[in-house]
Enzyme design. Structure first.
Site, short mmCIF file in Angstrom:
data_model
loop_
_atom_site.label_atom_id
_atom_site.label_comp_id
_atom_site.label_asym_id
_atom_site.label_seq_id
_atom_site.Cartn_x
_atom_site.Cartn_y
_atom_site.Cartn_z
N CYS A 108 -42.51 -10.06 41.43
CA CYS A 108 -43.69 -10.77 40.93
C CYS A 108 -43.70 -10.80 39.41
O CYS A 108 -43.08 -9.98 38.75
CB CYS A 108 -44.96 -10.10 41.43
SG CYS A 108 -44.96 -9.68 43.18
N ARG A 155 -37.96 -15.35 38.83
CA ARG A 155 -38.01 -14.05 39.47
C ARG A 155 -38.25 -14.14 40.97
O ARG A 155 -38.04 -13.19 41.70
CB ARG A 155 -39.12 -13.19 38.83
CG ARG A 155 -38.85 -12.85 37.38
CD ARG A 155 -40.05 -12.19 36.74
NE ARG A 155 -40.28 -10.86 37.28
CZ ARG A 155 -39.80 -9.74 36.75
NH1 ARG A 155 -39.03 -9.79 35.69
NH2 ARG A 155 -40.07 -8.58 37.30
N TRP A 199 -44.79 -12.43 44.97
CA TRP A 199 -43.77 -12.39 46.01
C TRP A 199 -44.33 -11.51 47.11
O TRP A 199 -44.56 -10.32 46.91
CB TRP A 199 -42.47 -11.82 45.45
CG TRP A 199 -41.29 -11.86 46.37
CD1 TRP A 199 -40.46 -12.92 46.60
CD2 TRP A 199 -40.78 -10.77 47.16
NE1 TRP A 199 -39.48 -12.56 47.49
CE2 TRP A 199 -39.65 -11.26 47.86
CE3 TRP A 199 -41.18 -9.45 47.37
CZ2 TRP A 199 -38.91 -10.46 48.73
CZ3 TRP A 199 -40.45 -8.66 48.24
CH2 TRP A 199 -39.33 -9.18 48.91
N ASN A 233 -48.09 -5.90 40.14
CA ASN A 233 -46.73 -5.86 40.69
C ASN A 233 -46.51 -4.47 41.28
O ASN A 233 -46.93 -3.48 40.69
CB ASN A 233 -45.68 -6.10 39.60
CG ASN A 233 -45.68 -7.52 39.09
OD1 ASN A 233 -46.36 -8.38 39.63
ND2 ASN A 233 -44.93 -7.76 38.02
N GLY A 234 -45.79 -4.40 42.40
CA GLY A 234 -45.51 -3.12 43.02
C GLY A 234 -46.14 -3.04 44.40
O GLY A 234 -46.61 -4.04 44.96
N GLU A 279 -18.70 -9.49 47.35
CA GLU A 279 -19.57 -10.18 46.40
C GLU A 279 -19.58 -11.68 46.66
O GLU A 279 -20.63 -12.33 46.60
CB GLU A 279 -19.13 -9.87 44.97
CG GLU A 279 -19.84 -10.67 43.89
CD GLU A 279 -21.34 -10.43 43.84
OE1 GLU A 279 -22.02 -11.21 43.14
OE2 GLU A 279 -21.85 -9.49 44.49
N LYS A 282 -22.79 -14.03 47.55
CA LYS A 282 -23.16 -15.22 46.78
C LYS A 282 -23.38 -16.41 47.70
O LYS A 282 -24.34 -17.16 47.55
CB LYS A 282 -22.08 -15.56 45.75
CG LYS A 282 -22.09 -14.71 44.53
CD LYS A 282 -23.33 -14.97 43.70
CE LYS A 282 -23.65 -13.76 42.85
NZ LYS A 282 -24.22 -12.64 43.58
N GLU A 329 -26.64 -15.92 49.67
CA GLU A 329 -27.84 -16.00 48.84
C GLU A 329 -28.22 -17.43 48.50
O GLU A 329 -29.40 -17.80 48.56
CB GLU A 329 -27.62 -15.24 47.52
CG GLU A 329 -27.63 -13.73 47.64
CD GLU A 329 -27.37 -13.09 46.30
OE1 GLU A 329 -28.10 -12.15 45.95
OE2 GLU A 329 -26.45 -13.50 45.58
N HIS A 350 -9.00 -5.04 64.12
CA HIS A 350 -9.82 -4.03 64.76
C HIS A 350 -11.18 -4.59 65.20
O HIS A 350 -12.13 -3.83 65.36
CB HIS A 350 -10.01 -2.83 63.82
CG HIS A 350 -8.74 -2.13 63.50
ND1 HIS A 350 -7.99 -1.47 64.46
CD2 HIS A 350 -8.06 -1.99 62.33
CE1 HIS A 350 -6.90 -0.95 63.88
NE2 HIS A 350 -6.93 -1.25 62.59
N LYS A 356 -35.57 -12.04 41.65
CA LYS A 356 -34.55 -11.64 40.68
C LYS A 356 -34.51 -10.13 40.46
O LYS A 356 -33.46 -9.51 40.54
CB LYS A 356 -34.80 -12.35 39.34
CG LYS A 356 -33.80 -12.01 38.24
CD LYS A 356 -32.40 -12.45 38.61
CE LYS A 356 -31.42 -12.21 37.49
NZ LYS A 356 -30.03 -12.52 37.91
#
Length: 606
Positions: free
Chosen positions: A2, A27, A76, A102-103, A483, A487, A490, A506, A601
């Protein structure tokens, strides 16, 4: 996560707050809102809130929405669905108090139940609303004491800004685990959760510590602890100007930041290479040679992209410094009651320097007496302040939710750390020079890869119809595959999985079919033939293969050829074309590239 913005001064506040919220859109958020001390005869607080983007909020602002003091927020969702009622700011029953937060308040359910039993009616599902009611019900004489009293009743993380119509000359803010930054202007003051919202107005900032509060007036500010003791906080100058946060000539921040990587890597190397001794200067480590030689193990902690960078970093440290090293998700480490060894060097990795899971792991390690270094991008961030020393990666502001240039600079910074530790221990002068020469070649080689963007775009368009993709690599190539898989997930929302190439037989081979493409990391190293054998296994089962390699691969349907560097540094280059692949796949599919759904973010909550 947020975003918070606040202002007190003489200017019309609503346009300033909207501009600040727009700078924080990267964000990640799902609703937005503003509260102001209204000017004119009516006075009092006025609020406007809306689900959706900041532009939706702007369209809902009343024509008469003037004032010179206000707070704003992008949310958020953590408690309650994204809607107008759950958007911040939240007000108390009297309408005199407005809070942005925020939090996460961990005991919000208990506090809500107690307040409800006392007759308080809630209008939202959020945890934040309990704060507004606690502040509003306080009988303390000052706004500072009302906020302080309310905070004594809550548990959890917060960055808050508070308005009260009876105290129209001030904004009170507080921090515990979620960033709060003060912006110091000329007879005006700002507050935000991120300097990005401040730099177009001031580059003089004060970053609050956990357990710290502040009162902002138009011509002054003061900081103090939540217990009331005064603290001394001198302004610092922000390194980057407002232009650094602009998109420039690019269509998206992600593309801009991918294109900046050659310059970013050059910045990470500048002033750090010591040719005389074939090593590097890392003065911020606060770790002398004797202490470095006493390190028996390195443990790297990060989340998401930072964790993957840490995996590559652990391999570099083992190879160059011959110190046993590994990486672990910080979110898992802090919950498993780990054995903290005094001979282990811990490295906390975070782009923002505020990632809550990483910060909590650092705090637990410090409590147990461990030596912890930080590897972060944001100067003065919480992790940078709480660690014993560290390395700034100097990638510059990164706005897109998905990390690209920061990942690359994190890995380069790990290469510097590995070289530094290696030369203190047993790495030869010749090998030190070899790595330095390789590091110096990186910017030019990155530019060479980026010049091949048109071909990578064609491949992305070709593979964009896939519903799922497999990414494989061995040893150095495996974290690159992880990674790259992240990407793609996301930014394009295509399901992707990463496996060690040696693990195909396997289990994962069961998934191989023409509809499941495989992206294979195939460096020209001592495992080249092993990797080619994995390609044979995939082709025998009619799988499509896109290889990232130093030369064309006969068994691959397509190959992205990247320039070769030193084997230890090759992972840095092999990840960059896969950033472009994810970008152009998402572009082909029409995704919101800079703001992927459900993501944020800077993850400042658990």
């Amino acid at each position: 996560m947020c975003g918070i913005v606040g202002y007190i001064g003489k200017r019309d506040v609503a346009p300033l707050l909207l501009e600040g919220l727009q700078r924080l859109e990267y964000r990640g958020y799902d609703s937005a809102g503003i509260a102001i001390h209204a000017s004119g005869k009516t006075g009092g607080l006025k609020t406007a809130k809306a689900k959706g983007r900041v532009r939706e909020l702007e369209s809902r602002l009343p024509k008469r929405f003037a004032g010179t003091t206000g707070i704003a927020h992008t949310r958020w969702a953590t408690h309650g669905a994204p809607n107008d009622e759950n958007a911040h700011p939240h007000v108390d029953a009297s309408g005199k108090v407005a809070v942005v937060h925020n939090g996460i308040i961990d005991n919000a359910a208990d506090v809500r139940a107690r307040l409800t039993a006392e007759g308080v009616e809630f209008t939202s599902e959020t945890d934040t609303e309990v704060l507004a009611h606690l502040i509003g019900r306080s009988e303390a004489g000052t706004l500072e004491e009302k906020v302080r009293e309310a905070l004594r009743h809550i548990e959890g993380t917060y960055g808050i800004a508070v308005l009260h119509s009876d105290f129209a000359d001030r904004i009170v803010v507080a921090r515990n685990g979620s960033p709060v930054v003060l912006g110091i202007g000329e007879k005006e003051m700002f507050v935000s959760s991120d300097v990005a919202a401040l730099v177009s107005h001031t580059r003089q900032v004060v970053t609050l510590d956990d357990g710290e509060m502040a009162t902002l007036k138009a011509d002054d500010y003061r900081t103090y602890t939540t217990e009331g003791s005064r603290t001394t906080s001198s302004p610092e100058t922000v390194e980057y100007a407002a232009e650094s946060y602009d998109m420039g000539a690019h269509d998206t921040y992600m593309h801009k930041e991918i294109s900046e990587q050659a310059d970013a890597v050059d910045r990470a190397l500048r002033g750090r290479i010591d040719d005389r001794f074939s090593t590097v200067h890392l003065g911020g480590l606060n770790l002398d040679a004797r202490e470095a030689r006493g390190v028996r193990r390195v443990k790297i902690l990060g989340c998401g992209t930072s964790y993957h960078a840490g995996q590559i970093g652990a391999q570099m440290i083992e190879e160059l410094a011959r110190i046993p090293s590994d990486a672990e998700p910080a979110s898992e480490f802090r919950y498993r009651n780990p054995v903290v060894d005094p001979d282990t060097l811990y490295v906390a990795v975070s782009q923002s320097g505020e990632t809550y899971d990483v910060l909590a792991a650092v705090q637990e390690l410090k409590r147990k007496g461990a030596r912890v270094l930080g590897l972060v991008n944001v100067v003065g961030s919480a992790i940078a302040r709480e660690t014993d020393g560290g390395i700034y990666v100097h990638a510059g502001p990164e706005v897109c939710v998905v990390s690209t240039k920061c990942f690359t600079n994190m890995v380069v910074s790990f290469a510097l750390l590995a070289l530094h530790l290696g030369r203190i221990r047993d790495l030869s002068v010749a090998d030190g020079k070899r790595i330095i020469d390789g590091l110096r070649r990186l910017p030019e080689q990155i530019t060479e890869i980026l010049e091949n963007e048109a071909e990578i775009k064609k491949l992305a368009e070709l593979y964009a119809d896939a519903k799922s993709m497999m990414f494989i690599g061995r040893v150095r190539g495996y974290p690159v595959a992880r990674e790259a898989s992240l990407k793609l997930k996301e930014v394009s929302y295509i399901h992707a999985e990463a496996y060690p190439a040696s693990e195909l037989k396997h289990g994962p081979l069961a998934l191989i079919e023409p509809a499941m493409p495989t992206v294979a990391i195939v460096p020209d190293d001592d495992l080249l033939e092993k990797n080619r054998a994995a390609l044979e296994e995939i082709k025998a089962r009619s799988g499509r293969i896109l290889a990232v390699a130093h030369a064309e691969q006969e068994k691959a349907d397509h190959t992205i050829v990247v320039p070769k560097n030193e084997p230890e540094l090759d992972p840095i280059l092999m990840g960059i074309p896969l950033q472009l692949l994810a970008y152009h796949t998402a572009l082909t599919l029409g995704r919101d590239i800079d703001k992927p759904r459900n993501l944020a973010k800077s993850v400042t909550v658990e």
